[in-house]
Motif scaffolding. Sequence first.
Motif, mmCIF file in Angstrom:
data_model
loop_
_atom_site.group_PDB
_atom_site.id
_atom_site.type_symbol
_atom_site.label_atom_id
_atom_site.label_comp_id
_atom_site.label_asym_id
_atom_site.label_seq_id
_atom_site.Cartn_x
_atom_site.Cartn_y
_atom_site.Cartn_z
ATOM 1 N N LYS A 147 0.659 -2.948 -2.384
ATOM 2 C CA LYS A 147 1.247 -4.173 -1.846
ATOM 3 C C LYS A 147 1.825 -3.958 -0.462
ATOM 4 O O LYS A 147 1.993 -4.902 0.317
ATOM 5 C CB LYS A 147 2.310 -4.713 -2.805
ATOM 6 C CG LYS A 147 3.463 -3.779 -3.053
ATOM 7 C CD LYS A 147 4.317 -4.258 -4.238
ATOM 8 C CE LYS A 147 3.640 -3.977 -5.560
ATOM 9 N NZ LYS A 147 4.343 -4.437 -6.730
ATOM 10 N N ASP A 165 -2.193 -6.291 -8.392
ATOM 11 C CA ASP A 165 -0.807 -6.469 -8.826
ATOM 12 C C ASP A 165 -0.795 -7.566 -9.893
ATOM 13 O O ASP A 165 -1.390 -8.646 -9.702
ATOM 14 C CB ASP A 165 0.043 -6.869 -7.600
ATOM 15 C CG ASP A 165 1.485 -6.427 -7.749
ATOM 16 O OD1 ASP A 165 1.899 -6.069 -8.872
ATOM 17 O OD2 ASP A 165 2.209 -6.444 -6.733
ATOM 18 N N SER A 166 -0.148 -7.306 -11.027
ATOM 19 C CA SER A 166 -0.356 -8.160 -12.202
ATOM 20 C C SER A 166 0.009 -9.623 -11.957
ATOM 21 O O SER A 166 -0.705 -10.523 -12.415
ATOM 22 C CB SER A 166 0.441 -7.620 -13.391
ATOM 23 O OG SER A 166 1.792 -7.475 -13.049
ATOM 24 N N GLU A 167 1.102 -9.852 -11.215
ATOM 25 C CA GLU A 167 1.529 -11.240 -10.973
ATOM 26 C C GLU A 167 0.497 -11.982 -10.119
ATOM 27 O O GLU A 167 0.174 -13.136 -10.364
ATOM 28 C CB GLU A 167 2.887 -11.267 -10.255
ATOM 29 C CG GLU A 167 4.036 -10.643 -11.043
ATOM 30 C CD GLU A 167 4.017 -9.129 -11.075
ATOM 31 O OE1 GLU A 167 3.154 -8.521 -10.394
ATOM 32 O OE2 GLU A 167 4.852 -8.542 -11.787
ATOM 33 N N ASN A 181 10.993 -4.854 -5.667
ATOM 34 C CA ASN A 181 9.564 -5.024 -5.952
ATOM 35 C C ASN A 181 9.186 -6.507 -6.006
ATOM 36 O O ASN A 181 8.148 -6.913 -5.482
ATOM 37 C CB ASN A 181 9.199 -4.325 -7.262
ATOM 38 C CG ASN A 181 7.723 -4.458 -7.587
ATOM 39 O OD1 ASN A 181 6.873 -4.127 -6.773
ATOM 40 N ND2 ASN A 181 7.406 -4.983 -8.758
ATOM 41 N N LYS A 182 10.053 -7.314 -6.633
ATOM 42 C CA LYS A 182 9.703 -8.739 -6.738
ATOM 43 C C LYS A 182 9.732 -9.388 -5.359
ATOM 44 O O LYS A 182 8.927 -10.272 -5.048
ATOM 45 C CB LYS A 182 10.644 -9.443 -7.714
ATOM 46 C CG LYS A 182 10.063 -10.636 -8.406
ATOM 47 C CD LYS A 182 8.687 -10.399 -9.043
ATOM 48 C CE LYS A 182 8.654 -9.243 -10.012
ATOM 49 N NZ LYS A 182 7.278 -9.019 -10.569
ATOM 50 N N GLU A 204 6.650 -8.633 -3.710
ATOM 51 C CA GLU A 204 5.552 -9.413 -4.302
ATOM 52 C C GLU A 204 5.534 -10.857 -3.799
ATOM 53 O O GLU A 204 4.470 -11.468 -3.720
ATOM 54 C CB GLU A 204 5.654 -9.361 -5.831
ATOM 55 C CG GLU A 204 5.342 -7.958 -6.336
ATOM 56 C CD GLU A 204 5.304 -7.824 -7.841
ATOM 57 O OE1 GLU A 204 4.881 -6.766 -8.312
ATOM 58 O OE2 GLU A 204 5.705 -8.773 -8.541
HETATM 59 MG MG MG Z 1 3.669 -6.537 -9.965
#
Ligand code: MG
Length: 403
Positions: free
Chosen positions: A136, A161-163, A228-229, A232
């Motif tokens: 990311k 990235d999962s989201e 991290n969020k 993201e």
């Molecule tokens: Mg993630």
Amino acid sequence: MPVPAKTDYNTRTSPIRVTMLGATGSIGQSAADLIARNPDRFEVVSLVANSSAKALAEMAISLKAKNAVLSDPENFEILKGLLAGTGIEASAGEAAVLEAADRDADLVIGAIVGAAGLAPTMAAIKPGRRIALANKECLVCAGDLFMAKIAAAGAEILPVDSEHNAIFQVFEAAEPDSVEKVILTASGGPFRTFALKDMAQVTPQQALKHPNWDMGARISIDSATMMNKGFEVIEAYHLFPIESDQLEVLVHPQSAVHGLVQYRDGSLLAQLGSPDMRTPIAHCMAYPRRMEAPVQRLDLASLGSLTFEKPDLARFPALRLALEALRSGGQAPAVLNAADETAVAAFLKGAIGFMDIPAAVEETLNAFAASGEISAAGSVEDVLNVDRDARQWTADWILRKAA
Ligand code: MG
Ligand code: NAD
């Protein structure tokens, strides 16, 4: 963005040629597991890692890679020795990494950790190529440059990235104007319910223990601070055709719903799954089709209930700092990342406390904003210069603090 062209590799009769940047890490190992289960479908070109010669050599042998590369030349002789007689090429150093990224391949999995991934992943962007992006930091530090190169090359970017992978699965790319908002979920990490005063005392060992996901050290700490969020949100801003004020974060401790898109007809579409990165990685590897992934199926009845809450920016200032950096624009997100990488490394070494991580990042951002060094980057070199200067500034702040 980036409505990716739907390159359908699945219709081809020859295997998909894969290169992995950051092969030995948490994401790399998950991708390797999927490749190993589909030996006829994938053919490994290059595997790149930082310094872990043994893990890299073992993976290269088991996946029958053509080429194994260490970015740090220190363990090159060990790698060469381990690969002697296998027919697998071994090389080391930054130029060798760039050469491996450039080498012919259909799919490049970008899974290096940190801003160190920027130059190699950029080098991997080539016409017609699919980039499955986990790193990311490429988008946080150089989102405009990265996405412009993808578009100019006619390359395809798919989010690992999962989201973002979840959002990508439910984002109606043909109708971006119908999207009202995009929601990224966050587990809240190990300290979701901690009081602010207790968070100052937490240890690296506690912070590394994520309740739901098994990840590399740096992203585990970033999940605990919720930086991290924040990264993201910046990543999503670059990946999808939306404005920053259309992005929201929702804390969802069960990590079953990974991302949601709300449309103007009131529909809210979500993707759900077990917290196992092999699902989003498999989605990228087989896109636009689906492939088998050996993940535990989400059992909603046994989960019983899913809960959601708003993030608390007072206890998680790192998230606030990232949202502010996105609004400031220019090189603020690159400074944010460099300061965070430096502070996280210092925290892991026991040099600073947990809440000093956001403090170090905030001090660095303020210093760079005050000095006016935060205007937009014209090139990757500009980004790498700011990255280097910000790391130095944060390291000096940490030294001053310890003195
Ligand atoms: Mg993630
Ligand atoms: P990790 O620390 O487990 O692995 C990092 C990999 O990068 C290793 O193979 C390492 O050898 C390699 N590497 C490090 N520095 C390098 C350099 N200078 N040159 C070449 N290779 C280098 O990290 P991870 O958890 O797998 O995360 C990788 C990336 O994916 C990060 O950007 C992270 O934010 C992102 N990501 C990870 C997860 C996860 O579940 N682990 C989820 C979403 C996104």
